[in-house]
Design a protein around this motif. Structure first.
Motif, PDB file in Angstrom:
ATOM      1  N   ASN A 265       0.815  -1.213   0.000  1.00 56.54           N
ATOM      2  CA  ASN A 265       0.000   0.000   0.000  1.00 56.54           C
ATOM      3  C   ASN A 265       0.850   1.265   0.000  1.00 56.54           C
ATOM      4  O   ASN A 265       0.443   2.299  -0.534  1.00 56.54           O
ATOM      5  CB  ASN A 265      -0.940   0.021   1.212  1.00 56.54           C
ATOM      6  N   LEU A 268       1.622   1.924  -3.570  1.00 57.40           N
ATOM      7  CA  LEU A 268       0.405   2.254  -4.301  1.00 57.40           C
ATOM      8  C   LEU A 268      -0.088   3.660  -3.973  1.00 57.40           C
ATOM      9  O   LEU A 268      -0.337   4.476  -4.864  1.00 57.40           O
ATOM     10  CB  LEU A 268      -0.682   1.234  -3.987  1.00 57.40           C
ATOM     11  N   LYS A 559       0.647  -7.000  -8.909  1.00 62.10           N
ATOM     12  CA  LYS A 559      -0.432  -6.529  -8.034  1.00 62.10           C
ATOM     13  C   LYS A 559      -0.490  -5.010  -8.005  1.00 62.10           C
ATOM     14  O   LYS A 559      -1.568  -4.411  -8.112  1.00 62.10           O
ATOM     15  CB  LYS A 559      -0.221  -7.080  -6.625  1.00 62.10           C
ATOM     16  N   VAL A 560       0.681  -4.372  -7.877  1.00 63.38           N
ATOM     17  CA  VAL A 560       0.726  -2.906  -7.842  1.00 63.38           C
ATOM     18  C   VAL A 560       0.282  -2.323  -9.174  1.00 63.38           C
ATOM     19  O   VAL A 560      -0.532  -1.389  -9.225  1.00 63.38           O
ATOM     20  CB  VAL A 560       2.147  -2.429  -7.485  1.00 63.38           C
ATOM     21  N   ASN A 562      -1.557  -3.710 -11.554  1.00 65.18           N
ATOM     22  CA  ASN A 562      -2.981  -3.975 -11.793  1.00 65.18           C
ATOM     23  C   ASN A 562      -3.861  -2.981 -11.029  1.00 65.18           C
ATOM     24  O   ASN A 562      -4.860  -2.483 -11.561  1.00 65.18           O
ATOM     25  CB  ASN A 562      -3.333  -5.398 -11.379  1.00 65.18           C
ATOM     26  N   ARG A 563      -3.503  -2.706  -9.792  1.00 62.97           N
ATOM     27  CA  ARG A 563      -4.282  -1.749  -8.996  1.00 62.97           C
ATOM     28  C   ARG A 563      -4.209  -0.349  -9.601  1.00 62.97           C
ATOM     29  O   ARG A 563      -5.220   0.361  -9.674  1.00 62.97           O
ATOM     30  CB  ARG A 563      -3.768  -1.721  -7.560  1.00 62.97           C
ATOM     31  N   GLN A 564      -3.005   0.039 -10.026  1.00 66.09           N
ATOM     32  CA  GLN A 564      -2.851   1.376 -10.601  1.00 66.09           C
ATOM     33  C   GLN A 564      -3.666   1.528 -11.884  1.00 66.09           C
ATOM     34  O   GLN A 564      -4.357   2.525 -12.078  1.00 66.09           O
ATOM     35  CB  GLN A 564      -1.369   1.651 -10.882  1.00 66.09           C
ATOM     36  N   ALA A 566      -6.246  -0.281 -12.802  1.00 63.53           N
ATOM     37  CA  ALA A 566      -7.676  -0.374 -12.479  1.00 63.53           C
ATOM     38  C   ALA A 566      -8.208   0.959 -11.965  1.00 63.53           C
ATOM     39  O   ALA A 566      -9.292   1.410 -12.370  1.00 63.53           O
ATOM     40  CB  ALA A 566      -7.906  -1.476 -11.449  1.00 63.53           C
ATOM     41  N   LEU A 567      -7.450   1.606 -11.075  1.00 63.27           N
ATOM     42  CA  LEU A 567      -7.878   2.909 -10.552  1.00 63.27           C
ATOM     43  C   LEU A 567      -7.910   3.961 -11.657  1.00 63.27           C
ATOM     44  O   LEU A 567      -8.808   4.797 -11.708  1.00 63.27           O
ATOM     45  CB  LEU A 567      -6.941   3.348  -9.423  1.00 63.27           C
ATOM     46  N   SER A 571     -11.878   4.752 -12.123  1.00 64.08           N
ATOM     47  CA  SER A 571     -12.274   5.907 -11.306  1.00 64.08           C
ATOM     48  C   SER A 571     -13.250   6.824 -12.042  1.00 64.08           C
ATOM     49  O   SER A 571     -14.342   7.112 -11.543  1.00 64.08           O
ATOM     50  CB  SER A 571     -11.034   6.683 -10.853  1.00 64.08           C
ATOM     51  N   ARG A 618      -4.451  -3.884 -19.916  1.00 63.05           N
ATOM     52  CA  ARG A 618      -3.632  -4.356 -18.803  1.00 63.05           C
ATOM     53  C   ARG A 618      -2.660  -5.436 -19.254  1.00 63.05           C
ATOM     54  O   ARG A 618      -1.496  -5.466 -18.837  1.00 63.05           O
ATOM     55  CB  ARG A 618      -4.530  -4.907 -17.696  1.00 63.05           C
TER      56      ARG A 618
END
Length: 630
Positions: A265, A268, A559-560, A562-564, A566-567, A571, A618
């Motif tokens: 986190n 991120l 993981k990092v 993918n989260r970035q 996705a956001l 968003s 992605r």
């Protein structure tokens, strides 16, 4: 190597950066070309389609053309921002400002030319499929055969060549090269810690709450008057949401040690605060454009459903005949004979029922009410599978249709039916049924009671037919023949299938045009996100490569990333979906019609498209990052 060859090779070597710009431009050219194919189709020259539909397609083509200008302009500005270091190196090697501008001009002309040619070729490949879809949606009597659209090709090629030429001149003219040191440093310059105002963050939340609350509170005509203020408030709130509130929320999360120090986190959230600040305007623009697309298509689809479902609910029979009040029995008999002859000609198996409608005086002065025998009502109800009514001799059942029927039923329940012998019968209960159309509602009474009502004030006549399933095409032809018949028959007989056919024929072009424009807007919004993601790819590679050297594993990297991504992708889309849901809810309150199904289909469809787009982007993004680091 000449200067033109240098510009050409520069495009080829940066194909990853230009591919989204090229494909999106090609898509807009293809859509514009498709409209041109419709507009210049030989079938339309014979007047087989409403001229308003052709005008609508022309206007839609103009909207797409104007939007394409701003879309391409924004795309070019994104590319130029990502190429600062490249411009700096060229200046170190001796390139002048004039040469850099000429290089940008030639590159844009080159991409624009191939995007125009590619869009026309793609339009030719899919032309027949699109014409078949349009033939069914627009409901045209003649088939839209494929033809070689010479005029459409010429118009599209000239229009977009001119568009790309103007943009190339405009971009090269306004292009300004900064100091050499700033260009060389490019995106390595420190951006500073993102800051957000608490006051503006609170204001953002208040504006959205007030906007949503107002949109969901008002009903009926008040929705129209509240529309502009709500749009202004929500738009301003959306801008502050991305520029202030989101940054403030991220800062609060970073201050929470239990969240910030948990696994990855830290990485991120630290990077996310900078990304939200850098992409705030892009998020705002994507959210607003997507909201326009969702709301426009949802409104068109919902209004079309409102029209067709309303007609079906109020007209459950395949064919309804209601003669004029002064028609004699001979005229009525002749009209029904004509209708039966038309049904026989089309080989339609339909059951017919008829009844005499008797109106009696009420206790209210100058008012009459329809009172129907239970046996007559049940014959009509049996045709469409409705519940039969069996009132007792001392009761009457009130029936009211439509929303106004609620007030009508209250009035009829307070009244009573007076018999010849002086007795009064009080209504017992209210039923909702589409069996008979009566704006003022009516009573259903026992047959024996009906005989004791005395002489009616007036008598009307009604005949209905119910055809078997699977005869829609034949019933449309029946409706057309009735509509083209001599005399007044077309004003007395109503065919539900023909009416729905005419509604869809008139409304189909509007829905088709709106769908195309909405898709163009949505694809463009997705392309904006793609530009922002891939223009910062090199910076992300360097940053993640440095972090990988101090222990970031491949699974943690994925993981990092993918989260970035996705956001970044979801968003603005989530905000747009919420905006769209509120807008469509307000629309349903305007027409007092439930649009949950229609809204869910539209919003869910766009959400699914965005998810697929996200998965594709992605995959390629993570693949390039892994190739650089591991």
């Amino acid at each position: 190597m000449t200067f033109r060859q240098f510009a050409f090779n520069n495009v080829l070597r940066n194909k990853r950066l230009y591919i989204a710009y090229f494909l999106s431009s090609m898509f807009t050219v293809m859509v514009f070309f498709t409209f041109a194919i419709f507009a210049f189709h030989p079938t339309f020259s014979s007047g087989s389609i409403n001229q308003n539909a052709l005008l609508g397609m022309a206007v839609a083509g103009g909207i797409i053309y104007v939007f394409s200008f701003f879309f391409v302009l924004y795309s070019m500005s994104s590319f130029l921002q990502s190429r600062k270091r490249e411009f700096g190196l060229l200046m170190m090697l001796g390139a002048s400002n004039r040469q850099i501008r000429m290089m940008v001009f030639l590159e844009n002309i080159l991409i624009g030319f191939f995007a125009t040619v590619g869009g026309i070729l793609a339009g030719l490949v899919f032309a027949k499929v699109i014409l078949l879809i349009a033939e069914n949606v627009l409901i045209i009597s003649e088939s839209l055969d494929f033809y070689f659209p010479t005029l459409a090709i010429v118009v599209t090629f000239i229009s977009f060549t001119f568009l790309f030429f103007c943009i190339s001149i405009f971009v090269s003219f306004i292009l300004r090269t900064n100091k050499l040191i700033d260009l060389i440093k490019g995106d390595r310059k420190s951006k500073g810690e993102p800051k957000a105002s608490i006051i503006l963050s609170i204001l953002a939340a208040l504006l959205l709450i007030v906007g949503y609350g107002s949109a969901l509170y008002v009903k009926g005509e008040a929705v129209v008057f509240a529309m502009i203020p709500v749009i202004v408030v929500v738009t301003l709130g959306t801008y502050l949401l991305f520029t202030q509130l989101s940054v403030y929320v991220i800062r609060m999360l970073k201050n929470n040690k239990s969240i910030f120090w948990r696994k990855t986190n830290m990485l991120l959230l630290s990077d996310l605060s900078f990304r939200m600040k850098d992409n705030a305007r892009t998020f705002f623009m994507v959210a607003i454009i997507s909201t326009v697309a969702f709301s426009a298509i949802g409104s068109l689809y919902g209004f079309g459903s409102y029209l067709t479902k309303g007609v079906k609910e109020f007209n459950p029979f395949t064919l309804t005949y209601s003669p004029f009040r002064d028609d004699s029995q001979a005229i009525i008999k002749e009209d029904i004979s004509k209708i039966n002859a038309i049904l026989q000609d089309e080989k339609i198996d339909a059951k017919m029922e008829a009844m005499e409608l008797t109106y009696f005086e009420t206790q209210e002065q100058d008012n009459t009410v329809l009172i129907v025998r239970a046996s007559d009502y049940n014959r009509f109800a049996a045709l469409i599978g409705e519940k039969e009514l069996h009132p007792k001799e001392n009761e009457a059942i009130v029936l009211g249709q439509s929303d106004t029927g609620k007030k009508v039923s209250e009035r009829l329940m307070k009244s009573s039916i007076l018999l010849d012998n002086g007795e009064e019968i009080q209504p017992s209960n209210v039923e909702a049924s589409p069996v008979l159309l009566a704006n003022n509602g009516f009573y259903v009474v026992n047959d024996k009671v009906h005989e004791q009502l005395g002489l009616p004030v007036r008598n009307d006549y009604s005949a209905v037919w119910k055809a078997q399933e699977g005869q829609t095409e034949q019933m449309i032809e029946v409706g057309r023949k009735i509509n083209e018949s001599d005399g007044d028959l077309q004003h007395k007989a109503f065919s539900i299938d023909y009416s729905l056919y005419e509604i869809n024929k008139a409304y189909g072009p509007i829905l088709f045009i709106g769908l195309f424009i909405g898709i163009v807007f949505f694809v463009s919004a997705g392309s904006f996100l793609y530009f922002r993601l891939f223009t910062s790819l090199d910076e992300e590679k360097r940053k993640l490569s440095a972090i990988a050297k101090i222990g970031l594993t491949q699974s943690e990297l994925k993981k990092v990333v993918n989260r970035q991504i996705a956001l970044l992708f979801f968003s603005p889309i989530v905000v747009a979906l919420i905006h769209g849901a509120v807008a469509l809810t307000a629309l349903s309150r305007l027409f007092d019609y439930n649009l949950i199904v229609e809204s869910s289909l539209v919003l869910g469809g766009f959400a699914l498209i965005q998810i697929v787009y996200f998965l594709i982007v992605r995959f390629f993004y993570v693949k390039q990052v892994e190739r650089e680091i591991f």
